[in-house]
Design an enzyme around this catalytic site. Structure first.
Site, PDB file in Angstrom:
ATOM      1  N   ILE A   1       1.123  -0.911  -0.163  1.00 42.55           N
ATOM      2  CA  ILE A   1       0.059   0.123   0.093  1.00 42.55           C
ATOM      3  C   ILE A   1       0.862   1.148  -0.039  1.00 42.55           C
ATOM      4  O   ILE A   1       1.781   1.437   0.678  1.00 42.55           O
ATOM      5  CB  ILE A   1      -0.938   0.009   1.438  1.00 42.55           C
ATOM      6  CG1 ILE A   1      -1.991   1.141   1.375  1.00 42.55           C
ATOM      7  CG2 ILE A   1      -0.193  -0.481   2.724  1.00 42.55           C
ATOM      8  CD1 ILE A   1      -2.755   0.982   2.382  1.00 42.55           C
ATOM      9  N   SER A   2       1.002   2.380  -0.312  1.00 40.45           N
ATOM     10  CA  SER A   2       1.731   3.586  -1.462  1.00 40.45           C
ATOM     11  C   SER A   2       1.516   3.616   0.149  1.00 40.45           C
ATOM     12  O   SER A   2       0.677   4.407   1.126  1.00 40.45           O
ATOM     13  CB  SER A   2       1.122   4.570  -1.962  1.00 40.45           C
ATOM     14  OG  SER A   2       0.935   3.286  -3.458  1.00 40.45           O
ATOM     15  N   GLN A   3       3.427   5.034   0.578  1.00 47.03           N
ATOM     16  CA  GLN A   3       2.801   5.374   1.825  1.00 47.03           C
ATOM     17  C   GLN A   3       1.966   7.024   1.661  1.00 47.03           C
ATOM     18  O   GLN A   3       1.036   6.515  -0.204  1.00 47.03           O
ATOM     19  CB  GLN A   3       3.934   6.076   1.701  1.00 47.03           C
ATOM     20  CG  GLN A   3       5.091   7.811   2.038  1.00 47.03           C
ATOM     21  CD  GLN A   3       5.769   8.213   2.253  1.00 47.03           C
ATOM     22  OE1 GLN A   3       5.829   8.442   0.677  1.00 47.03           O
ATOM     23  NE2 GLN A   3       6.590   9.256   2.831  1.00 47.03           N
TER      24      GLN A   3
END
Ligand code: SAH
Length: 215
Positions: A62-64
């Site tokens: 999951i992206s930052q």
């Protein structure tokens, strides 16, 4: 002890996003609304609000939070748009964008993550204007084109031409472009037959699979 999720979310919005320059109030509100912990695997939920990507299985992340917010902000969304996302992963960024636009179509290449994203979106009641499509999104998703915005959550050595073709006039694409180690987040705007391009930041995303591949 159960973490105080709303407090962690508020802290994320203020410290990781607002203080670092995210200005779009609709994006900040959406990030403050979506329960990010519900999109992270159960055993890693305590990491949900960390200032970094978190593994979601199958070598993906999951992206930052900052990157999700920046990409949504760069699309300049006002509410009526139809957006294509390439790389649903856990469905989090789609859930955020779905609060900002009329409709989100998100394509995911890993079958287990298609299921993960659909399950997370249904459980959190976010699936009414989001469609999770199984497939290789480097070819876009022609049947619902054109899109007012396209967000690509995996890095490509070049911009897939299908995505430009499926973009509406004045639409924007945000996409990490470069090698595995060295990427920049580009923002492309379609103006008739020409494309304006600028770099928003440097970044590091997982590679875009399928398509024409890495050279
Ligand atoms: N949008 C996610 C980030 C997912 S990471 C978030 O909410 O944070 C990038 C995702 O892109 C991974 O799930 C990976 O499986 C997917 N992906 C990689 N190449 C793809 C392709 N060609 N088509 C569709 N999905 C792809």
């Amino acid at each position: 002890m159960i973490p105080d999720w709303p407090a962690e979310r508020w802290q994320m919005v203020e410290v990781q996003l607002r203080r670092r320059g995210i200005r779009d109030e609709r994006v900040l509100a959406a990030m403050g609304e979506i329960p990010r912990e519900e999109f992270v695997p159960l055993d890693l939920r305590v990491l949900a609000y960390r200032d970094e990507p978190v593994p979601i299985g199958f070598g993906q992340t999951i992206s930052q939070p900052y990157m999700t917010a920046l990409m949504a902000q760069e699309l300049c969304l006002s509410g009526s748009e139809k957006v294509l996302e390439v790389g649903a992963g856990c469905g989090y960024a789609a859930a955020v964008m779905a609060l900002l636009v009329a409709r989100v179509v998100t394509v995911e290449i890993v079958p287990q993550l298609v299921t993960f994203a659909r399950t997370n979106l249904a459980r959190t009641g976010r699936d009414s204007n989001i469609e999770v499509v199984a497939g290789d999104g480097s070819w876009g998703h022609l049947s619902q084109a054109p899109y007012d915005g396209i967000s690509v959550a995996a890095a490509a050595p070049d911009i897939p031409t299908a995505l430009i073709e499926q973009l509406a006039d004045h639409g924007r694409v945000v996409i990490p472009v470069g090698s595995l180690a060295d990427q920049e987040l580009r923002v492309l705007t379609k103006r008739g037959s020409s494309i304006e391009s600028r770099v928003a930041t440097t970044c590091r995303f997982v590679p875009l699979r399928g398509g024409e591949g890495w050279r």
